[in-house]
Design a protein around this motif. Sequence first.
Motif, PDB file in Angstrom:
ATOM      1  N   LEU A   1      70.289 -32.473  41.170  1.00  0.00           N
ATOM      2  CA  LEU A   1      69.856 -33.999  40.671  1.00  0.00           C
ATOM      3  C   LEU A   1      69.440 -33.433  39.196  1.00  0.00           C
ATOM      4  CD1 LEU A   1      68.551 -36.801  40.791  1.00  0.00           C
ATOM      5  CD2 LEU A   1      66.485 -35.910  41.677  1.00  0.00           C
ATOM      6  N   ILE A   2      68.734 -32.124  39.107  1.00  0.00           N
ATOM      7  CA  ILE A   2      68.235 -31.780  37.794  1.00  0.00           C
ATOM      8  C   ILE A   2      69.480 -31.481  36.670  1.00  0.00           C
ATOM      9  CG2 ILE A   2      67.139 -29.880  36.474  1.00  0.00           C
ATOM     10  CD1 ILE A   2      64.790 -30.197  38.614  1.00  0.00           C
ATOM     11  N   LYS A   3      70.349 -30.884  37.418  1.00  0.00           N
ATOM     12  CA  LYS A   3      71.472 -30.631  36.648  1.00  0.00           C
ATOM     13  C   LYS A   3      72.159 -31.904  35.923  1.00  0.00           C
ATOM     14  CE  LYS A   3      73.571 -26.370  37.962  1.00  0.00           C
ATOM     15  NZ  LYS A   3      74.568 -25.783  38.680  1.00  0.00           N
TER      16      LYS A   3
ATOM     17  N   HIS B   1      63.699 -18.529  27.715  1.00  0.00           N
ATOM     18  CA  HIS B   1      62.191 -18.790  27.778  1.00  0.00           C
ATOM     19  C   HIS B   1      61.909 -17.275  28.561  1.00  0.00           C
ATOM     20  CE1 HIS B   1      61.712 -21.908  25.371  1.00  0.00           C
ATOM     21  NE2 HIS B   1      62.789 -22.635  26.036  1.00  0.00           N
ATOM     22  N   ARG B   2      62.420 -16.841  29.318  1.00  0.00           N
ATOM     23  CA  ARG B   2      62.190 -15.484  30.284  1.00  0.00           C
ATOM     24  C   ARG B   2      61.374 -16.274  31.248  1.00  0.00           C
ATOM     25  NH1 ARG B   2      60.658 -10.081  26.708  1.00  0.00           N
ATOM     26  NH2 ARG B   2      62.659  -9.936  25.834  1.00  0.00           N
ATOM     27  N   LEU B   3      61.888 -17.005  31.851  1.00  0.00           N
ATOM     28  CA  LEU B   3      61.138 -17.759  33.150  1.00  0.00           C
ATOM     29  C   LEU B   3      61.810 -17.383  34.423  1.00  0.00           C
ATOM     30  CD1 LEU B   3      60.915 -21.688  31.735  1.00  0.00           C
ATOM     31  CD2 LEU B   3      59.295 -19.680  31.709  1.00  0.00           C
ATOM     32  N   SER B   4      61.306 -17.391  35.424  1.00  0.00           N
ATOM     33  CA  SER B   4      61.901 -17.516  36.676  1.00  0.00           C
ATOM     34  C   SER B   4      62.692 -18.592  37.153  1.00  0.00           C
ATOM     35  CB  SER B   4      60.879 -17.209  38.030  1.00  0.00           C
ATOM     36  OG  SER B   4      60.232 -18.137  38.123  1.00  0.00           O
ATOM     37  N   PHE B   5      63.536 -18.492  38.096  1.00  0.00           N
ATOM     38  CA  PHE B   5      64.294 -19.768  38.400  1.00  0.00           C
ATOM     39  C   PHE B   5      63.406 -21.039  38.743  1.00  0.00           C
ATOM     40  CE2 PHE B   5      66.339 -22.660  41.384  1.00  0.00           C
ATOM     41  CZ  PHE B   5      67.396 -22.910  40.632  1.00  0.00           C
ATOM     42  N   VAL B   6      62.389 -20.690  39.527  1.00  0.00           N
ATOM     43  CA  VAL B   6      61.632 -21.649  40.001  1.00  0.00           C
ATOM     44  C   VAL B   6      60.607 -22.363  38.717  1.00  0.00           C
ATOM     45  CG1 VAL B   6      59.467 -22.220  41.157  1.00  0.00           C
ATOM     46  CG2 VAL B   6      61.019 -20.804  42.134  1.00  0.00           C
ATOM     47  N   GLU B   7      60.139 -21.638  37.745  1.00  0.00           N
ATOM     48  CA  GLU B   7      59.461 -21.896  36.568  1.00  0.00           C
ATOM     49  C   GLU B   7      60.386 -22.516  35.765  1.00  0.00           C
ATOM     50  OE1 GLU B   7      56.536 -18.237  35.995  1.00  0.00           O
ATOM     51  OE2 GLU B   7      58.516 -17.939  35.198  1.00  0.00           O
ATOM     52  N   ALA B   8      61.902 -22.243  35.682  1.00  0.00           N
ATOM     53  CA  ALA B   8      62.889 -23.155  34.964  1.00  0.00           C
ATOM     54  C   ALA B   8      62.828 -24.395  35.620  1.00  0.00           C
ATOM     55  CB  ALA B   8      64.029 -22.316  34.773  1.00  0.00           C
ATOM     56  N   LEU B   9      63.070 -24.610  36.955  1.00  0.00           N
ATOM     57  CA  LEU B   9      63.062 -25.816  37.582  1.00  0.00           C
ATOM     58  C   LEU B   9      62.037 -26.496  37.344  1.00  0.00           C
ATOM     59  CD1 LEU B   9      65.149 -26.907  39.958  1.00  0.00           C
ATOM     60  CD2 LEU B   9      63.209 -26.042  41.569  1.00  0.00           C
ATOM     61  N   LYS B  10      60.828 -26.052  37.496  1.00  0.00           N
ATOM     62  CA  LYS B  10      59.395 -26.855  37.255  1.00  0.00           C
ATOM     63  C   LYS B  10      59.527 -27.399  35.858  1.00  0.00           C
ATOM     64  CE  LYS B  10      55.654 -25.762  39.350  1.00  0.00           C
ATOM     65  NZ  LYS B  10      54.483 -25.169  39.692  1.00  0.00           N
ATOM     66  N   GLU B  11      59.888 -26.684  34.836  1.00  0.00           N
ATOM     67  CA  GLU B  11      59.677 -26.988  33.469  1.00  0.00           C
ATOM     68  C   GLU B  11      60.641 -28.131  33.238  1.00  0.00           C
ATOM     69  OE1 GLU B  11      57.536 -26.076  31.556  1.00  0.00           O
ATOM     70  OE2 GLU B  11      58.337 -27.242  29.679  1.00  0.00           O
ATOM     71  N   LEU B  12      62.125 -28.146  33.647  1.00  0.00           N
ATOM     72  CA  LEU B  12      62.661 -29.094  33.464  1.00  0.00           C
ATOM     73  C   LEU B  12      62.425 -30.324  34.211  1.00  0.00           C
ATOM     74  CD1 LEU B  12      66.246 -27.001  33.797  1.00  0.00           C
ATOM     75  CD2 LEU B  12      65.344 -28.011  31.680  1.00  0.00           C
ATOM     76  N   ALA B  13      61.892 -30.279  35.490  1.00  0.00           N
ATOM     77  CA  ALA B  13      61.659 -31.284  36.169  1.00  0.00           C
ATOM     78  C   ALA B  13      60.518 -32.150  35.440  1.00  0.00           C
ATOM     79  CB  ALA B  13      61.083 -30.705  37.704  1.00  0.00           C
ATOM     80  N   ARG B  14      59.508 -31.351  34.754  1.00  0.00           N
ATOM     81  CA  ARG B  14      58.418 -31.805  34.260  1.00  0.00           C
ATOM     82  C   ARG B  14      58.983 -32.695  32.913  1.00  0.00           C
ATOM     83  NH1 ARG B  14      54.971 -30.562  30.114  1.00  0.00           N
ATOM     84  NH2 ARG B  14      55.951 -28.816  29.476  1.00  0.00           N
ATOM     85  N   LYS B  15      59.752 -31.926  32.192  1.00  0.00           N
ATOM     86  CA  LYS B  15      60.454 -32.689  31.132  1.00  0.00           C
ATOM     87  C   LYS B  15      60.985 -33.956  31.415  1.00  0.00           C
ATOM     88  CE  LYS B  15      62.189 -30.873  26.700  1.00  0.00           C
ATOM     89  NZ  LYS B  15      62.006 -29.815  26.075  1.00  0.00           N
ATOM     90  N   TYR B  16      61.975 -33.934  32.485  1.00  0.00           N
ATOM     91  CA  TYR B  16      62.664 -35.268  32.754  1.00  0.00           C
ATOM     92  C   TYR B  16      61.850 -36.062  33.585  1.00  0.00           C
ATOM     93  CZ  TYR B  16      66.272 -33.495  29.594  1.00  0.00           C
ATOM     94  OH  TYR B  16      67.020 -33.176  28.432  1.00  0.00           O
ATOM     95  N   GLN B  17      60.780 -35.731  34.178  1.00  0.00           N
ATOM     96  CA  GLN B  17      60.070 -36.686  35.087  1.00  0.00           C
ATOM     97  C   GLN B  17      60.669 -36.820  36.288  1.00  0.00           C
ATOM     98  OE1 GLN B  17      59.071 -39.854  32.454  1.00  0.00           O
ATOM     99  NE2 GLN B  17      57.515 -39.083  31.449  1.00  0.00           N
TER     100      GLN B  17
END
Length: 337
Positions: A12-14, A78-94
Amino acid sequence: MAVNQGEDTVQLIKDVVDIAEIIGEHVSLKRAGTNLKGLCPFHSEKTPSFTVNPERKTYHCFGCGEGGDVFSFMMNFHRLSFVEALKELARKYQIPLPEKPLNPQELEKAQKREALQSANEKAAELFHQLLLSDPTAQKAREYLGKRGIPEEITTEFRLGFAPDSWNFLVNTLPKQNITIEAAKEAGLIVPREKSGFYDRFRNRVMFPIVGLTGRVVAFGGRILDDGQPKYMNSPESPVFDKSRTLFGLYQNREYIRQAKNCLVVEGNFDLLSLAVHGVRNVVAPLGTALTQAHVRSLKGYTDEVILLFDGDQAGLKAAMRSVPLFLSEQVTARISV
Ligand SMILES: [Zn+2]
Protein backbone atom coordinates in the motif's frame (compact mmCIF):
# COMPACT_ATOMS: atom_id res chain seq x y z
CA MET A 1 3.16 2.16 18.44
CA ALA A 2 3.87 -1.27 17.05
CA VAL A 3 3.24 -1.39 13.34
CA ASN A 4 2.05 -3.95 10.89
CA GLN A 5 4.81 -4.55 8.42
CA GLY A 6 2.91 -7.23 6.55
CA GLU A 7 3.05 -7.46 2.76
CA ASP A 8 -0.23 -5.60 2.31
CA THR A 9 0.86 -2.50 4.23
CA VAL A 10 4.23 -2.43 2.51
CA GLN A 11 2.52 -2.69 -0.88
CA LEU A 12 0.00 0.00 0.00
CA ILE A 13 2.77 2.42 0.93
CA LYS A 14 4.71 1.57 -2.22
CA ASP A 15 1.61 2.27 -4.31
CA VAL A 16 0.82 5.58 -2.67
CA VAL A 17 4.32 7.01 -2.29
CA ASP A 18 5.82 9.06 -5.11
CA ILE A 19 9.42 7.83 -5.20
CA ALA A 20 10.50 10.80 -7.32
CA GLU A 21 9.15 13.15 -4.68
CA ILE A 22 10.86 11.32 -1.82
CA ILE A 23 14.23 11.10 -3.57
CA GLY A 24 13.76 14.55 -5.11
CA GLU A 25 13.84 16.07 -1.63
CA HIS A 26 17.52 15.16 -1.44
CA VAL A 27 18.74 14.81 -5.02
CA SER A 28 18.23 17.27 -7.88
CA LEU A 29 16.50 15.16 -10.51
CA LYS A 30 16.09 16.03 -14.17
CA ARG A 31 13.81 14.26 -16.60
CA ALA A 32 15.53 11.92 -19.06
CA GLY A 33 12.93 10.07 -21.12
CA THR A 34 10.71 8.05 -18.80
CA ASN A 35 13.34 8.22 -16.07
CA LEU A 36 14.70 10.97 -13.88
CA LYS A 37 18.43 11.46 -13.52
CA GLY A 38 20.68 13.05 -10.95
CA LEU A 39 24.00 12.88 -9.14
CA CYS A 40 24.20 9.76 -7.01
CA PRO A 41 23.89 10.48 -3.27
CA PHE A 42 25.73 7.24 -2.48
CA HIS A 43 29.01 7.74 -4.35
CA SER A 44 31.13 10.57 -5.76
CA GLU A 45 30.46 11.49 -9.36
CA LYS A 46 30.41 14.42 -11.75
CA THR A 47 28.13 13.02 -14.44
CA PRO A 48 24.72 11.79 -13.32
CA SER A 49 24.40 8.01 -13.35
CA PHE A 50 21.70 7.81 -10.70
CA THR A 51 18.27 7.15 -12.20
CA VAL A 52 14.78 7.03 -10.77
CA ASN A 53 11.97 5.23 -12.55
CA PRO A 54 8.72 6.75 -11.26
CA GLU A 55 6.52 4.12 -12.92
CA ARG A 56 8.33 1.10 -11.58
CA LYS A 57 8.98 3.06 -8.36
CA THR A 58 12.63 2.10 -8.28
CA TYR A 59 16.02 3.79 -8.36
CA HIS A 60 19.35 2.56 -9.63
CA CYS A 61 22.87 3.92 -9.89
CA PHE A 62 24.91 2.70 -12.85
CA GLY A 63 28.05 3.99 -11.14
CA CYS A 64 28.02 2.21 -7.80
CA GLY A 65 25.21 -0.29 -8.22
CA GLU A 66 23.03 1.07 -5.40
CA GLY A 67 19.39 0.54 -6.12
CA GLY A 68 16.03 -0.56 -4.86
CA ASP A 69 12.66 0.81 -3.91
CA VAL A 70 11.52 3.69 -1.76
CA PHE A 71 12.15 1.68 1.41
CA SER A 72 15.76 0.91 0.57
CA PHE A 73 16.31 4.57 -0.31
CA MET A 74 14.96 5.72 3.06
CA MET A 75 17.00 3.08 4.88
CA ASN A 76 20.27 3.79 3.09
CA PHE A 77 20.01 7.55 2.79
CA HIS A 78 18.61 8.35 6.25
CA ARG A 79 20.16 5.32 7.94
CA LEU A 80 16.84 4.02 9.18
CA SER A 81 15.75 0.49 9.95
CA PHE A 82 13.05 -0.97 7.73
CA VAL A 83 10.39 -0.34 10.36
CA GLU A 84 11.51 3.27 10.84
CA ALA A 85 11.39 3.83 7.08
CA LEU A 86 7.92 2.34 6.97
CA LYS A 87 6.71 4.55 9.81
CA GLU A 88 8.27 7.67 8.34
CA LEU A 89 6.61 7.11 4.96
CA ALA A 90 3.29 6.22 6.56
CA ARG A 91 3.44 9.43 8.61
CA LYS A 92 4.29 11.51 5.57
CA TYR A 93 1.48 10.11 3.43
CA GLN A 94 -0.97 9.79 6.32
CA ILE A 95 -1.41 6.06 5.95
CA PRO A 96 -2.66 4.47 9.17
CA LEU A 97 -0.59 1.49 10.26
CA PRO A 98 -2.52 -1.40 11.80
CA GLU A 99 -0.84 -2.71 14.90
CA LYS A 100 1.25 -5.83 15.01
CA PRO A 101 4.05 -6.78 17.38
CA LEU A 102 7.60 -5.99 16.29
CA ASN A 103 10.56 -7.95 17.41
CA PRO A 104 11.70 -6.59 20.77
CA GLN A 105 14.95 -4.96 19.58
CA GLU A 106 13.27 -3.14 16.70
CA LEU A 107 10.49 -2.00 18.94
CA GLU A 108 12.88 -0.70 21.55
CA LYS A 109 15.00 1.17 19.04
CA ALA A 110 12.04 2.76 17.27
CA GLN A 111 10.43 3.75 20.55
CA LYS A 112 13.65 5.25 21.80
CA ARG A 113 14.12 7.45 18.74
CA GLU A 114 10.50 8.50 18.95
CA ALA A 115 10.83 9.34 22.66
CA LEU A 116 14.01 11.38 22.13
CA GLN A 117 12.52 13.36 19.26
CA SER A 118 9.38 14.04 21.28
CA ALA A 119 11.51 15.23 24.20
CA ASN A 120 13.43 17.59 21.91
CA GLU A 121 10.24 18.82 20.22
CA LYS A 122 8.62 19.55 23.56
CA ALA A 123 11.71 21.33 24.88
CA ALA A 124 11.85 23.43 21.69
CA GLU A 125 8.23 24.41 22.17
CA LEU A 126 8.77 25.36 25.83
CA PHE A 127 11.92 27.38 25.07
CA HIS A 128 10.20 29.13 22.17
CA GLN A 129 7.14 30.10 24.23
CA LEU A 130 9.39 31.52 26.96
CA LEU A 131 11.34 33.58 24.45
CA LEU A 132 8.20 35.02 22.90
CA SER A 133 6.37 36.02 26.05
CA ASP A 134 8.03 35.28 29.40
CA PRO A 135 9.25 38.28 31.45
CA THR A 136 12.46 36.39 32.38
CA ALA A 137 13.35 36.16 28.68
CA GLN A 138 13.63 39.94 28.32
CA LYS A 139 17.44 39.82 28.18
CA ALA A 140 17.28 37.12 25.49
CA ARG A 141 14.92 39.25 23.40
CA GLU A 142 17.20 42.25 23.87
CA TYR A 143 20.22 40.18 22.89
CA LEU A 144 18.53 38.98 19.69
CA GLY A 145 17.51 42.56 18.98
CA LYS A 146 21.12 43.67 19.35
CA ARG A 147 22.20 40.92 16.95
CA GLY A 148 19.60 42.22 14.48
CA ILE A 149 17.38 39.12 14.51
CA PRO A 150 13.72 40.09 13.90
CA GLU A 151 10.67 38.15 15.07
CA GLU A 152 9.98 36.47 11.69
CA ILE A 153 13.37 34.77 11.85
CA THR A 154 12.94 33.93 15.53
CA THR A 155 9.64 32.28 14.67
CA GLU A 156 10.77 30.50 11.52
CA PHE A 157 13.84 28.99 13.19
CA ARG A 158 11.89 28.46 16.44
CA LEU A 159 14.57 30.15 18.53
CA GLY A 160 14.07 29.86 22.24
CA PHE A 161 15.22 30.81 25.70
CA ALA A 162 16.52 28.36 28.31
CA PRO A 163 15.91 30.10 31.65
CA ASP A 164 18.60 30.61 34.28
CA SER A 165 17.35 27.63 36.27
CA TRP A 166 18.76 24.23 37.22
CA ASN A 167 15.41 22.50 37.04
CA PHE A 168 13.11 24.14 34.48
CA LEU A 169 13.04 21.12 32.15
CA VAL A 170 13.58 18.67 35.01
CA ASN A 171 10.29 19.87 36.51
CA THR A 172 8.33 20.73 33.37
CA LEU A 173 8.96 17.86 30.95
CA PRO A 174 7.53 15.06 33.14
CA LYS A 175 4.27 17.03 33.38
CA GLN A 176 4.15 17.04 29.57
CA ASN A 177 4.40 13.27 29.15
CA ILE A 178 8.16 13.29 28.57
CA THR A 179 10.04 10.80 30.73
CA ILE A 180 13.17 11.76 32.66
CA GLU A 181 14.89 8.89 30.85
CA ALA A 182 14.10 10.34 27.40
CA ALA A 183 15.14 13.85 28.48
CA LYS A 184 18.43 12.45 29.77
CA GLU A 185 19.10 10.40 26.62
CA ALA A 186 18.37 13.47 24.49
CA GLY A 187 20.98 15.36 26.53
CA LEU A 188 18.50 17.94 27.79
CA ILE A 189 19.14 17.08 31.43
CA VAL A 190 22.22 15.70 33.16
CA PRO A 191 22.37 13.27 36.12
CA ARG A 192 23.63 14.79 39.37
CA GLU A 193 26.46 13.02 41.13
CA LYS A 194 24.37 11.50 43.91
CA SER A 195 20.79 11.54 42.69
CA GLY A 196 18.46 13.66 40.61
CA PHE A 197 19.09 15.70 37.46
CA TYR A 198 19.77 19.26 36.36
CA ASP A 199 19.10 21.21 33.14
CA ARG A 200 22.03 21.19 30.71
CA PHE A 201 21.10 24.48 29.02
CA ARG A 202 20.70 27.47 31.34
CA ASN A 203 20.47 31.18 30.58
CA ARG A 204 20.96 30.63 26.87
CA VAL A 205 19.41 31.60 23.56
CA MET A 206 18.44 28.26 22.06
CA PHE A 207 18.75 27.15 18.44
CA PRO A 208 16.78 23.99 17.68
CA ILE A 209 18.67 21.81 15.21
CA VAL A 210 16.18 20.24 12.84
CA GLY A 211 16.83 16.94 11.09
CA LEU A 212 15.87 16.31 7.48
CA THR A 213 12.57 14.80 8.56
CA GLY A 214 11.63 18.17 10.06
CA ARG A 215 11.89 17.21 13.71
CA VAL A 216 14.19 18.68 16.35
CA VAL A 217 17.17 16.36 16.91
CA ALA A 218 19.36 18.57 19.11
CA PHE A 219 20.02 22.13 20.30
CA GLY A 220 22.72 24.72 20.18
CA GLY A 221 22.74 27.32 22.95
CA ARG A 222 24.45 30.73 23.23
CA ILE A 223 25.10 31.94 26.79
CA LEU A 224 23.63 35.31 27.77
CA ASP A 225 26.21 36.33 30.38
CA ASP A 226 29.96 35.82 30.76
CA GLY A 227 29.59 32.12 31.55
CA GLN A 228 31.40 29.36 29.71
CA PRO A 229 31.24 27.79 27.26
CA LYS A 230 29.90 30.56 25.07
CA TYR A 231 28.32 28.05 22.68
CA MET A 232 27.13 24.61 23.66
CA ASN A 233 25.47 21.83 21.66
CA SER A 234 23.48 18.80 22.73
CA PRO A 235 25.65 15.70 23.10
CA GLU A 236 25.32 13.04 20.42
CA SER A 237 22.38 10.68 20.80
CA PRO A 238 20.58 8.02 18.78
CA VAL A 239 18.86 10.87 16.87
CA PHE A 240 21.82 13.29 16.65
CA ASP A 241 25.08 12.64 14.84
CA LYS A 242 27.02 15.90 14.86
CA SER A 243 29.25 14.92 11.97
CA ARG A 244 26.23 14.45 9.67
CA THR A 245 24.08 17.39 10.77
CA LEU A 246 24.14 20.98 9.52
CA PHE A 247 22.31 23.87 11.15
CA GLY A 248 19.86 25.47 8.72
CA LEU A 249 19.89 22.73 6.08
CA TYR A 250 16.27 21.79 6.75
CA GLN A 251 15.00 25.39 6.62
CA ASN A 252 17.21 26.45 3.72
CA ARG A 253 17.23 23.35 1.52
CA GLU A 254 14.93 24.68 -1.20
CA TYR A 255 16.91 27.94 -1.41
CA ILE A 256 20.15 25.99 -1.79
CA ARG A 257 18.66 23.98 -4.61
CA GLN A 258 17.40 27.10 -6.37
CA ALA A 259 20.66 29.00 -5.93
CA LYS A 260 22.62 25.95 -7.17
CA ASN A 261 25.27 26.69 -4.58
CA CYS A 262 25.59 26.74 -0.83
CA LEU A 263 27.49 29.03 1.52
CA VAL A 264 29.02 27.41 4.59
CA VAL A 265 29.41 29.80 7.52
CA GLU A 266 30.95 29.20 10.91
CA GLY A 267 28.20 30.08 13.35
CA ASN A 268 24.45 29.89 13.79
CA PHE A 269 24.22 33.68 14.10
CA ASP A 270 26.12 34.13 10.81
CA LEU A 271 23.44 32.00 9.17
CA LEU A 272 20.57 33.92 10.77
CA SER A 273 22.09 37.31 9.92
CA LEU A 274 22.34 36.29 6.28
CA ALA A 275 18.72 35.08 6.41
CA VAL A 276 17.70 38.53 7.68
CA HIS A 277 19.24 39.95 4.50
CA GLY A 278 17.46 37.43 2.31
CA VAL A 279 20.50 35.20 1.75
CA ARG A 280 19.14 31.74 2.37
CA ASN A 281 21.44 29.32 0.54
CA VAL A 282 23.46 28.83 3.72
CA VAL A 283 24.32 26.13 6.27
CA ALA A 284 26.50 26.06 9.40
CA PRO A 285 28.32 23.03 10.82
CA LEU A 286 27.81 22.65 14.55
CA GLY A 287 31.09 23.91 15.92
CA THR A 288 33.03 21.15 14.18
CA ALA A 289 35.14 21.01 11.06
CA LEU A 290 33.26 19.96 7.94
CA THR A 291 33.13 16.21 7.48
CA GLN A 292 32.73 13.93 4.49
CA ALA A 293 29.16 13.24 5.66
CA HIS A 294 28.40 16.99 5.67
CA VAL A 295 29.64 17.37 2.11
CA ARG A 296 27.66 14.33 1.10
CA SER A 297 24.44 15.65 2.58
CA LEU A 298 24.92 18.95 0.72
CA LYS A 299 25.59 17.12 -2.51
CA GLY A 300 21.94 16.18 -2.74
CA TYR A 301 21.14 19.87 -3.23
CA THR A 302 24.08 21.40 -5.04
CA ASP A 303 27.54 20.59 -6.32
CA GLU A 304 29.04 23.96 -5.53
CA VAL A 305 29.94 24.99 -2.01
CA ILE A 306 31.40 28.33 -0.95
CA LEU A 307 33.22 28.40 2.37
CA LEU A 308 32.87 31.68 4.24
CA PHE A 309 35.28 31.63 7.14
CA ASP A 310 36.77 34.26 9.40
CA GLY A 311 39.67 35.96 7.70
CA ASP A 312 42.05 35.04 10.50
CA GLN A 313 44.72 32.37 10.40
CA ALA A 314 42.55 29.78 12.17
CA GLY A 315 39.62 30.39 9.84
CA LEU A 316 41.77 29.99 6.75
CA LYS A 317 43.37 26.85 8.13
CA ALA A 318 39.96 25.32 8.83
CA ALA A 319 38.83 26.13 5.30
CA MET A 320 41.98 24.68 3.72
CA ARG A 321 41.64 21.51 5.75
CA SER A 322 38.21 20.81 4.28
CA VAL A 323 39.32 21.12 0.64
CA PRO A 324 40.26 17.43 0.21
CA LEU A 325 36.73 16.46 1.29
CA PHE A 326 35.27 18.39 -1.60
CA LEU A 327 37.77 16.97 -4.04
CA SER A 328 36.96 13.41 -3.02
CA GLU A 329 33.22 14.09 -3.34
CA GLN A 330 33.75 15.96 -6.62
CA VAL A 331 31.99 19.00 -5.27
CA THR A 332 33.38 22.37 -6.31
CA ALA A 333 34.60 24.41 -3.37
CA ARG A 334 35.41 28.09 -3.31
CA ILE A 335 36.93 29.76 -0.30
CA SER A 336 36.00 33.27 0.63
CA VAL A 337 37.61 34.82 3.68
ZN1 LIG B 1 26.10 5.65 -7.15
